[in-house]
Design an enzyme around this catalytic site. Structure first.
Site, PDB file in Angstrom:
ATOM      1  N   GLU A  94       0.842  -1.201   0.000  1.00 56.72           N
ATOM      2  CA  GLU A  94       0.000   0.000   0.000  1.00 56.72           C
ATOM      3  C   GLU A  94       0.874   1.247   0.000  1.00 56.72           C
ATOM      4  O   GLU A  94       1.862   1.319   0.736  1.00 56.72           O
ATOM      5  CB  GLU A  94      -0.884  -0.021   1.253  1.00 56.72           C
ATOM      6  CG  GLU A  94      -2.238   0.606   1.042  1.00 56.72           C
ATOM      7  CD  GLU A  94      -3.079  -0.196   0.049  1.00 56.72           C
ATOM      8  OE1 GLU A  94      -3.242   0.285  -1.090  1.00 56.72           O
ATOM      9  OE2 GLU A  94      -3.566  -1.275   0.418  1.00 56.72           O
ATOM     10  N   ASP A  99      -4.432   0.781  -9.777  1.00 57.99           N
ATOM     11  CA  ASP A  99      -5.867   0.525  -9.906  1.00 57.99           C
ATOM     12  C   ASP A  99      -6.269   0.265 -11.353  1.00 57.99           C
ATOM     13  O   ASP A  99      -7.015  -0.667 -11.655  1.00 57.99           O
ATOM     14  CB  ASP A  99      -6.669   1.720  -9.362  1.00 57.99           C
ATOM     15  CG  ASP A  99      -6.373   1.985  -7.900  1.00 57.99           C
ATOM     16  OD1 ASP A  99      -5.690   1.162  -7.270  1.00 57.99           O
ATOM     17  OD2 ASP A  99      -6.832   3.029  -7.388  1.00 57.99           O
ATOM     18  N   SER A 137     -13.284   4.341  -9.359  1.00 55.40           N
ATOM     19  CA  SER A 137     -12.834   5.305 -10.375  1.00 55.40           C
ATOM     20  C   SER A 137     -12.077   4.591 -11.496  1.00 55.40           C
ATOM     21  O   SER A 137     -12.320   4.851 -12.673  1.00 55.40           O
ATOM     22  CB  SER A 137     -11.981   6.418  -9.756  1.00 55.40           C
ATOM     23  OG  SER A 137     -10.834   5.905  -9.141  1.00 55.40           O
ATOM     24  N   GLU A 191      -7.086  10.327 -14.958  1.00 52.26           N
ATOM     25  CA  GLU A 191      -7.353  10.621 -13.544  1.00 52.26           C
ATOM     26  C   GLU A 191      -6.357  11.664 -13.006  1.00 52.26           C
ATOM     27  O   GLU A 191      -6.725  12.556 -12.257  1.00 52.26           O
ATOM     28  CB  GLU A 191      -7.324   9.332 -12.711  1.00 52.26           C
ATOM     29  CG  GLU A 191      -7.853   9.563 -11.312  1.00 52.26           C
ATOM     30  CD  GLU A 191      -8.502   8.356 -10.666  1.00 52.26           C
ATOM     31  OE1 GLU A 191      -8.899   7.405 -11.374  1.00 52.26           O
ATOM     32  OE2 GLU A 191      -8.620   8.368  -9.426  1.00 52.26           O
TER      33      GLU A 191
HETATM   34  P1  ADP Z   1     -12.747   5.011  -5.324  1.00 53.39           P
HETATM   35  O1  ADP Z   1     -11.978   4.899  -6.601  1.00 53.39           O
HETATM   36  O2  ADP Z   1     -11.965   4.568  -4.136  1.00 53.39           O
HETATM   37  O3  ADP Z   1     -14.075   4.355  -5.364  1.00 53.39           O
HETATM   38  P2  ADP Z   1     -12.698   7.798  -6.050  1.00 53.39           P
HETATM   39  O4  ADP Z   1     -13.027   9.040  -5.304  1.00 53.39           O
HETATM   40  O5  ADP Z   1     -11.355   7.675  -6.648  1.00 53.39           O
HETATM   41  O6  ADP Z   1     -13.031   6.561  -5.079  1.00 53.39           O
HETATM   42  O7  ADP Z   1     -13.750   7.612  -7.234  1.00 53.39           O
HETATM   43  C1  ADP Z   1     -15.139   7.696  -6.981  1.00 53.39           C
HETATM   44  C2  ADP Z   1     -15.799   8.580  -8.019  1.00 53.39           C
HETATM   45  O8  ADP Z   1     -15.769   7.936  -9.316  1.00 53.39           O
HETATM   46  C3  ADP Z   1     -17.268   8.811  -7.759  1.00 53.39           C
HETATM   47  O9  ADP Z   1     -17.478   9.852  -6.826  1.00 53.39           O
HETATM   48  C4  ADP Z   1     -17.767   9.175  -9.153  1.00 53.39           C
HETATM   49  O10 ADP Z   1     -17.469  10.515  -9.457  1.00 53.39           O
HETATM   50  C5  ADP Z   1     -16.913   8.282 -10.061  1.00 53.39           C
HETATM   51  N1  ADP Z   1     -17.648   7.047 -10.383  1.00 53.39           N
HETATM   52  C6  ADP Z   1     -17.270   5.778 -10.152  1.00 53.39           C
HETATM   53  N2  ADP Z   1     -18.199   4.899 -10.586  1.00 53.39           N
HETATM   54  C7  ADP Z   1     -19.185   5.625 -11.133  1.00 53.39           C
HETATM   55  C8  ADP Z   1     -20.467   5.318 -11.739  1.00 53.39           C
HETATM   56  N3  ADP Z   1     -20.883   4.062 -11.846  1.00 53.39           N
HETATM   57  N4  ADP Z   1     -21.234   6.344 -12.168  1.00 53.39           N
HETATM   58  C9  ADP Z   1     -20.803   7.617 -12.034  1.00 53.39           C
HETATM   59  N5  ADP Z   1     -19.651   7.962 -11.468  1.00 53.39           N
HETATM   60  C10 ADP Z   1     -18.836   6.994 -11.003  1.00 53.39           C
HETATM   61 MG    MG Z   2     -10.183   5.966  -7.072  1.00 53.74          MG
END
Ligand code: ADP
Ligand code: MG
Length: 385
Positions: free
Chosen positions: A33, A171, A127, A159
């Site tokens: 990590e 990721d 994401s 990203e």
């Molecule tokens: P993680 O990657 O740990 O889940 P992040 O903050 O990096 O958290 O990414 C989350 C963001 O990705 C959400 O807030 C949204 O903006 C976007 N996202 C992910 N999946 C979707 C989805 N199915 N529909 C819309 N947005 C999404």
């Molecule tokens: Mg993320």
């Protein structure tokens, strides 16, 4: 009806045509990590929670995007010269399309319906799942050849540069390259990976603490800056050092005095974590899950004490897990400050584990935890529609 059948029907209702369906998974990281952005080693596995993308071509250059999770539609013209970050979910998709175009992959306009199963902001990388699913779908729709490494790099670039989050490559790499029943040992410098079979009778159990502390983003960037500071100071005495990946624990001890205490601690986490990932790969290859579990525990302690990215809820979840039967190891996974833990649990104990953990975590914190019993899944692919 099969899940992709439901998605197809919704797409047809929304856009009046038939889609192709693609899926890219979220991931857990078994160990390693905060090492990816230090050119180090990580050991993620893709998990059977997906971002599903239904897509059909348009004759123009518009991306008409709808996310069921967000209950929102947005229209974006890829030829709009003022196309810029909007600070919302569509950035992940638009950024990916633009990053692909930058490497010479011209995509077409498309109607896109997105339905994600990966919980947001929980350390399971929703994401990367949305980027990789959308990127793969756009490439395949355009009839372009797909190089999974180039795709992962384009998604990371999206990203980093368009969304504005300084993530490493792990990721996107695992969402693209995941293999069922395997973790991947990934060298984040060479970008080469080795699949490591996971034992058949072991489940990957993910426990979501249900919290995400708002300091997470700022702290993540600060840790990256602290690592860069450490590298700069160490490189002045060890000129061959380009990243913390190049520093051994013995060298770090030798030059401890040239580092402020906090920087030293941050470096110690990364340097020892890189060793742990390599030892964990050996343990997995030898079938020594007890040793693998010890390394997971040591990783969690290092993240908690040296890197200081854990939180009370993650520590409670790990502590409770260590007392259950059939558990080989437990640690936080993802960036920290909330989100999930990953647990290696004997499959025949996993339902019992899930029940006791739910009860005990809830009684300690008052929060009902989501707990997923998973196995390692394949990376991005086109699904039968
Ligand atoms: P993680 O990657 O740990 O889940 P992040 O903050 O990096 O958290 O990414 C989350 C963001 O990705 C959400 O807030 C949204 O903006 C976007 N996202 C992910 N999946 C979707 C989805 N199915 N529909 C819309 N947005 C999404
Ligand atoms: Mg993320």
């Amino acid at each position: 009806m099969h899940a992709s059948g439901v998605l197809t029907r919704r797409f047809e209702e929304l856009f009046g045509k038939s889609p192709r369906i693609y899926q890219a998974p979220g991931r857990v990281n078994l160990i390693g990590e905060h090492t990816d952005y230090n050119d180090g080693f990580v050991m993620p596995a893709a998990i059977g929670l997906y971002c599903n993308v239904a897509i059909a071509k348009r004759s123009d250059r518009v991306l008409l995007l709808h996310s069921s999770n967000m209950a929102q539609s947005t229209s974006i013209n890829l030829d709009d010269p003022g196309l810029a970050r909007r600070g919302q979910w569509t950035d992940y998709v638009v950024g990916t399309a633009l990053a692909l175009e930058k490497i010479g992959c011209r995509v077409s306009g498309a109607d896109i319906l997105i339905e994600g199963e990966v919980p947001f902001g929980s350390g399971l990388s929703s994401s990367a799942a949305i980027e990789v699913a959308a990127g793969y779908a756009l490439l395949d729709l355009a009839g372009l050849p797909i190089d999974l490494l180039q795709l992962a790099l384009a998604c990371q670039r999206a990203e980093n540069e368009f969304v504005g989050a300084r993530c490493g490559i792990m990721d996107q790499y695992i969402s693209a390259h995941g293999q069922a029943d395997h973790a991947l040992m990934l060298d984040c410098r060479s970008l080469q990976s080795t699949p490591l079979p996971l034992p058949e009778d072991v489940s990957l159990v993910v426990c979501n603490t249900g919290v995400k502390h708002s300091i997470a983003g700022g702290e993540y960037n600060q840790r990256r800056a602290q690592c860069e500071d450490g590298v700069k100071r160490l490189a002045s005495v060890l000129p061959e050092v380009r990243a913390l990946r190049d520093v051994t624990p013995a060298q770090l001890d030798e030059y401890k005095k040239s580092l402020p205490e906090t920087i030293y601690q941050r470096c110690r986490h990364v340097v020892t974590e890189n060793e742990r990932v390599q030892q964990a790969a050996e343990a997995l290859e030898a079938g020594d899950l007890a040793r693998f579990g010890e390394l997971m525990a040591a990783s969690h302690r290092s993240l908690r004490d040296d890197y200081e990215v854990s939180c009370a809820e993650l520590d409670i979840m790990v502590e409770l897990a260590s007392r259950q039967s059939g558990v080989f190891g437990a640690r936080m996974t993802g960036g920290g400050f909330g989100g999930c833990t990953v647990n290696l649990v004997r499959s025949d104990s996993s339902q019992q584990f899930r029940q006791s953990m739910t009860r005990q975590y809830e009684s300690r914190t008052g929060i009902h935890p989501e707990i997923y019993v998973l196995s390692a899944a394949n990376g991005v692919h086109r699904a039968a529609s």
